[in-house]
Design an enzyme around this catalytic site. Structure first.
Site, PDB file in Angstrom:
ATOM      1  N   GLU A  66     -56.034   7.431  10.389  1.00 14.86           N
ATOM      2  CA  GLU A  66     -55.079   6.759   9.499  1.00 14.86           C
ATOM      3  C   GLU A  66     -55.728   6.389   8.173  1.00 14.86           C
ATOM      4  OE1 GLU A  66     -52.033   6.793  10.161  1.00 14.86           O
ATOM      5  OE2 GLU A  66     -52.233   7.450  12.235  1.00 14.86           O
ATOM      6  N   GLY A  91     -21.243  14.473   2.887  1.00 14.46           N
ATOM      7  CA  GLY A  91     -22.477  13.721   2.732  1.00 14.46           C
ATOM      8  C   GLY A  91     -23.204  13.554   4.044  1.00 14.46           C
ATOM      9  N   GLY A 120     -23.885   8.444   8.019  1.00 12.72           N
ATOM     10  CA  GLY A 120     -24.154   7.041   7.744  1.00 12.72           C
ATOM     11  C   GLY A 120     -24.030   6.621   6.301  1.00 12.72           C
ATOM     12  N   THR A 121     -23.535   7.489   5.425  1.00 10.08           N
ATOM     13  CA  THR A 121     -23.449   7.153   4.007  1.00 10.08           C
ATOM     14  C   THR A 121     -22.146   6.455   3.633  1.00 10.08           C
ATOM     15  OG1 THR A 121     -22.726   9.431   3.615  1.00 10.08           O
ATOM     16  CG2 THR A 121     -25.036   8.935   3.215  1.00 10.08           C
ATOM     17  N   GLY A 122     -21.206   6.346   4.547  1.00  6.95           N
ATOM     18  CA  GLY A 122     -19.996   5.572   4.283  1.00  6.95           C
ATOM     19  C   GLY A 122     -18.747   6.386   4.068  1.00  6.95           C
TER      20      GLY A 122
END
Length: 675
Positions: free
Chosen positions: A467, A243, A246-248
């Protein structure tokens, strides 16, 4: 009777244990002896003199007891009679030395000691004559030191270097130090067992429900193996967690360590690789040896791509590459001739595409568990975990946070919560509020605000229209991402930014991608429509649009001219073939089609701006005035966003009730509100 009482009293008294032997006592005794000998020594150093003064002042007066001529040192030592030492007290610092020699003189090559001493002795009376000796001395300590000095220095350097390596490279399994250079081939894995237990469990892992089910089955097998073996089933030998960062993945492995009542070895893929040849393979062998001794157990290898990269694709190295040797040993241990029953391998990586095929096959990693970015409900659960230690304002809406953070990983959400708490503390607040979280999201995505940056009025106007162009085009096109807010306050390296809430969809159509490209080109189109000139402010927009256009043509098959072809190689099987997988004619066609898509998106953006010129200009003026505007402001100018969902029955009923209530209000009250 009294003796019995004394005996009882002795038994009740605490027994005094004799002091334990300490080698320091020997050092203290030796130092005391040396100090005593030094204090009692009155010998002193012999005083240098000349033969002439000794001959006339000492020998002729009968004070000389003997003279020893040391031939190999070219000097003569003079001993004074004890009865005559009082004459030379001043020269010896007021003390009479107990030992000789007392004086010495240097003998030159022209000096003939036998003739000189004989001439003096013939003139002296018998009672004043001194004895004369000639000897050659050998200093065995100096000679031994000369022979041993170099080996002693080498030995000292060797001990010093190995002690240093013991500190830097020591440590075996379970994080225990020791061994130094001799333990360099030992495994560096940390061992979690009953004594050193991980406190993380599955309750601390929010979201990842499917991944937790897969991993919990492995934990359940280790706890209740008979449940599966009675039916003839076998637990997978290995599971690979795949994955984005930072997804665990690592957190899930820590939860496994906390839940399973079995030993858990944790190591990083880079810990196998060392500058010494053969160390990596040795560490792999040692790790699996320890795992077999502790079986049943789990071995977790984090960032396995550091050692599991596909073989034969490491440019610049020979076949004896240390990393490949380590991988070969890992493959052998995971599914070699030996049996690893009870040893389960968990590994994590975000680069599964570069792993060796032999490592990915069944029998080594039987399962691949995909740990993807969390969706809305999963983000809500993750926020609940990370908001536990925070002091939130009353009535705080957690659902709002989950909706505002699409595409955020678990690590990003943890960072948002921590950043919001820091912002609230910086502003001296008693609790963390909704605005603190919004500021934290802006801080993480866009960077730190730079209000002190000097921008000329003309540049500020150009940025505002740029913008406003993004906002207008994205609002008016039905498939573009919904706008959240627009700002012209500089953040990080950008002078302005537009925040969107992208839809969480799994597939994207050509129309959706074209609308997104048009919204991205809205800033450049606005500059041309308003100022009739373009600036360098659209660099990032052009880069994103170019990559997206080439991806649509060469990867996704979204070009009629190129057709349903994809030149994307997900397996990276080409290796070091740096050539393009298509001809030059096809390359020219891809370039032309990519440019055509960008031109279409640009013309679409210009048309939207020209058709909505009044609202676009009004939006830009509001940006210049407020510097930050939100989706509510755009809705007041343009109405509902194009392509938004039609109102539900409940919303229609509430709207009708609101209109009927407004009609029943007296006109006077309405006039007062308007005033």
């Amino acid at each position: 009777m009294q003796s019995k009482n004394n005996k009882k009293l002795k038994d009740q008294l605490p027994k005094i244990k004799p002091p334990k032997f300490n080698i320091l006592w020997i050092y203290i005794v030796l130092l005391a002896a040396i100090a005593y000998m030094w204090s009692s020594y009155d010998g002193g150093e012999p005083i240098k003199s000349e033969w002439l003064s000794i001959k006339e002042e000492m020998a002729t007066t009968g004070d000389v007891e003997k003279i020893i001529y040391v031939t190999n040192e070219q000097k003569a030592e003079v001993f004074i009679k004890k009865d005559s030492l009082y004459k030379y007290k001043e020269e010896f610092g007021g003390k009479e030395p107990k030992f000789g020699p007392h004086f010495y003189f240097i003998v030159s090559s022209n000096f003939n000691p036998e003739e000189q001493f004989e001439s003096v002795l013939t003139e002296l009376p018998t009672e004043d004559k001194f004895s004369f000796q000639t000897e050659e001395r050998t200093n065995y300590f100096t000679k031994a030191l000369e022979w041993l000095l170099f080996p002693i220095i080498i030995l000292a350097l060797w001990i010093f270097m190995f002690r240093r390596m013991n500190k830097t490279m020591g440590g075996g399994a379970g994080g225990k130090g020791g061994g130094g250079i001799f333990s360099v081939g030992k495994s560096q894995a940390k061992l979690f067992d009953k004594e050193n237990h991980s406190k993380t469990n599955f309750k601390d892992v929010a979201g990842l429900e499917e991944a937790k089910i897969e991993v919990m089955e492995i934990v359940d097998f280790l706890k209740n193996p008979s449940k599966y073996t009675t039916l003839g089933g076998q637990i997978p030998k290995g599971a690979l967690l795949v994955g984005p960062p930072g997804t665990g993945k690592t957190l899930l492995a820590k939860a496994v360590a906390g839940e399973a009542n079995v030993p858990f070895f944790s190591i990083s893929g880079s810990d196998f690789v060392e500058m010494f040849v053969g160390v990596g393979a040795s560490r792999v062998r040692d790790l699996f040896r320890q795992a077999k001794e502790k079986a049943p157990c789990i071995v977790f290898i984090d960032e396995i791509d550091a050692v599991g990269r596909a073989r034969g694709k490491n440019a610049g190295f020979s076949s004896n590459d240390e990393r490949e040797n380590t991988l070969n040993q890992l493959l052998t241990e995971m599914d070699g001739f030996g049996s690893n029953s009870g040893v389960i391998i968990l590994a994590a990586t975000n680069r599964a595409d570069i792993l060796d095929k032999a490592l990915m096959r069944a029998g080594r990693f039987d399962r691949q568990i995909h740990v993807d970015l969390p969706e809305l409900n999963e983000r809500l659960d993750i926020f609940k975990v990370h908001l536990r230690p925070l002091k939130l304002a009353e009535g705080f809406d957690i659902d709002f946070l989950a909706k505002q953070t699409p595409g955020f990983s678990g690590a990003d959400i943890a960072n948002v919560c921590n950043e919001a708490a820091l912002i609230a503390a910086r502003n001296n607040k008693d609790c963390v509020e909704k605005q603190d979280f919004l500021d934290a999201v802006d801080r993480i995505i866009g960077g730190l605000e730079r209000r002190s940056k000097i921008i000329s009025p003309q540049e500020k106007r150009t940025i505002a229209f740029h913008e406003a162009g993004h906002a207008t085009v994205s609002w008016m096109l039905p498939h573009a991402n919904p706008l959240l807010k627009v700002t012209i306050i500089p953040r990080g390296r950008s002078l302005g930014a537009a925040w969107y809430l992208p839809e969480e969809r799994q597939i994207t159509t050509t129309e959706q991608m074209m609308d997104e490209m048009a919204a991205t080109m809205g800033g450049r189109a606005a500059e041309e429509v308003v100022n009739n000139m373009i600036s360098s402010g659209a660099l990032n927009d052009l880069e994103r649009v170019t990559k997206q256009a080439y991806g649509m043509v060469s990867y996704l098959g979204m070009s009629k001219e190129v057709g349903n072809l994809s030149f994307y190689d997900s397996s990276d099987s080409r290796g070091f073939n740096f050539g393009k997988p298509y001809s030059e004619k096809t390359a020219e066609l891809i370039d032309a089609e990519a440019k055509n898509l960008i031109d279409q998106a640009y013309e679409m953006a210009k048309k939207v701006l020209i058709d909505n010129m009044e609202g676009f200009t009004k939006l830009a003026e509001q940006l210049l005035e407020k510097e930050v505007i939100f989706a509510e402001d755009l809705e007041k100018i343009f109405g509902k966003k194009a392509g938004s969902q039609p109102p539900t029955v409940k919303e229609q009923i509430e709207h009708e009730i609101e209109e009927s209530e407004n009609k029943e209000k007296p006109k006077k009250e309405v006039n007062i509100e308007n005033e």
